[in-house]
Scaffold this motif. Structure first.
Motif, PDB file in Angstrom:
ATOM      1  N   UNK A  99      -0.265 -18.038   0.918  1.00  0.00           N
ATOM      2  CA  UNK A  99      -0.517 -17.443  -0.157  1.00  0.00           C
ATOM      3  C   UNK A  99      -0.080 -15.978  -0.381  1.00  0.00           C
ATOM      4  N   UNK A 100       0.678 -15.946  -1.344  1.00  0.00           N
ATOM      5  CA  UNK A 100       1.672 -14.651  -1.304  1.00  0.00           C
ATOM      6  C   UNK A 100       0.942 -13.802  -2.801  1.00  0.00           C
ATOM      7  N   UNK A 101       0.367 -12.819  -2.533  1.00  0.00           N
ATOM      8  CA  UNK A 101       0.037 -11.817  -3.406  1.00  0.00           C
ATOM      9  C   UNK A 101       0.784 -11.757  -4.602  1.00  0.00           C
ATOM     10  N   UNK A 102       0.596 -11.724  -5.847  1.00  0.00           N
ATOM     11  CA  UNK A 102       1.279 -11.171  -7.002  1.00  0.00           C
ATOM     12  C   UNK A 102       2.174 -12.308  -7.511  1.00  0.00           C
ATOM     13  N   UNK A 155       9.119 -21.505  -4.540  1.00  0.00           N
ATOM     14  CA  UNK A 155       9.633 -20.020  -4.282  1.00  0.00           C
ATOM     15  C   UNK A 155      10.244 -19.310  -5.389  1.00  0.00           C
ATOM     16  N   UNK A 156      10.210 -19.753  -6.525  1.00  0.00           N
ATOM     17  CA  UNK A 156      10.775 -19.257  -7.615  1.00  0.00           C
ATOM     18  C   UNK A 156      10.437 -17.726  -7.916  1.00  0.00           C
ATOM     19  N   UNK A 157       9.310 -17.293  -7.711  1.00  0.00           N
ATOM     20  CA  UNK A 157       8.833 -15.585  -7.769  1.00  0.00           C
ATOM     21  C   UNK A 157       9.150 -14.809  -6.795  1.00  0.00           C
ATOM     22  N   UNK A 165       1.728  -7.486   1.919  1.00  0.00           N
ATOM     23  CA  UNK A 165       0.981  -8.474   2.864  1.00  0.00           C
ATOM     24  C   UNK A 165       0.978 -10.075   2.021  1.00  0.00           C
ATOM     25  N   UNK A 166       1.100 -10.954   2.997  1.00  0.00           N
ATOM     26  CA  UNK A 166       0.543 -12.129   2.552  1.00  0.00           C
ATOM     27  C   UNK A 166      -0.287 -12.954   3.629  1.00  0.00           C
TER      28      UNK A 166
END
Length: 256
Positions: free
Chosen positions: A92-95, A154-156, A171-172
């Motif tokens: 999970x990657x914020x933003x 992973x486009x973002x 952070x993620x």
């Protein structure tokens, strides 16, 4: 004879058009084929033996734990392991929209063109390097995902090429059957595909030198501390700002 040649050329042209528009349609697909994310329930620590529990009033008296008070919580990862034994965790990657299960194949080819369910899929899956062990053991964990035009997978990740965004989303998390680990980004850089950024085995001072190299390559200065005592995790995807380019995001495991 000339007519046959023209028919053959037109047939080939039509075939190429079908392939082109088919790929375009798939690329514009908004949904990603992944299982529904389950709530990450903390698994209670194993109850200690009776010899570990002492009465506050009499330290020599062992306190018994009634059987009816013992509880068991199913590990939320168990269902994903049943769906696919290659499951190794959830990223999970914020933003970003990055909130996906992670798998690991017997090589780094399988999940380039197969989704979480091992079905053929142009999006592939988010996958861990097959050389990694997982479970938070590796000194350097590597996770790959396709770059897509509309931001899936992973486009973002290219959002992290914006310094303000990076500072706000430093952070993620990566969760697996053993718990949730936090990672803090210390380097972001774009470079031609180079296996030197993907080393996982180090001897002597090689790891210290490796960390220094990654930090020096970052497009933004970072005051995030990382030493040879730390484990790191790298996210990698394609990037067209360099020939055969790759975007590398390196993060250190937060242990405090």
């Amino acid at each position: 004879m000339q007519k046959s040649i023209w028919v053959l050329l037109l047939t080939k042209l039509l075939f190429l058009q079908i392939i082109y528009f088919g790929v375009q349609e798939i690329e514009q697909r908004k949904d990603v084929v992944v299982p529904e994310k389950k709530a990450q329930v903390a698994v209670p620590q194993q109850m200690a033996s009776s010899t570990d529990f002492r009465s506050e009033t009499d330290s020599s008296e062992e306190a018994a734990v009634p059987l009816e008070e013992l509880t068991f919580t199913i590990n939320p990862s168990a269902e994903y392991y049943q769906m696919n034994p290659d499951y190794v965790g959830w990223l999970s990657v914020n933003g970003t929209v990055i909130d996906y299960p992670v798998v690991r194949g017997q090589d780094n080819e399988m999940y380039l063109s197969n989704n979480f369910y091992r079905e053929p899929d142009i999006f592939g899956a988010i996958f861990m390097d097959y050389r990694n062990i997982g479970m938070g053991i590796d000194r350097h964990t590597i996770i790959y995902g396709h770059y897509t035009q509309y931001g899936q997978m992973f486009g973002e990740l290219d959002k992290f090429l914006n310094e303000d965004f990076l500072k706000e989303n430093l952070e993620f998390t990566f969760s697996d059957g053993y718990g949730q680990r936090r990672y803090r980004i210390f380097s972001v850089h774009v470079a031609p595909a180079d296996t030197s950024f993907l080393d996982i085995d180090f001897e002597g001072n090689e790891y210290t030198d490796f960390l220094a190299m990654l930090k020096n390559l970052s497009v933004f200065p970072s005051d995030v501390a990382v030493t040879e005592e730390n484990n790191i995790l790298t996210l990698m995807t394609c990037n067209d700002s360099a020939e055969n380019g790759r975007l590398f995001i390196h993060a250190v495991e937060v242990t405090e």
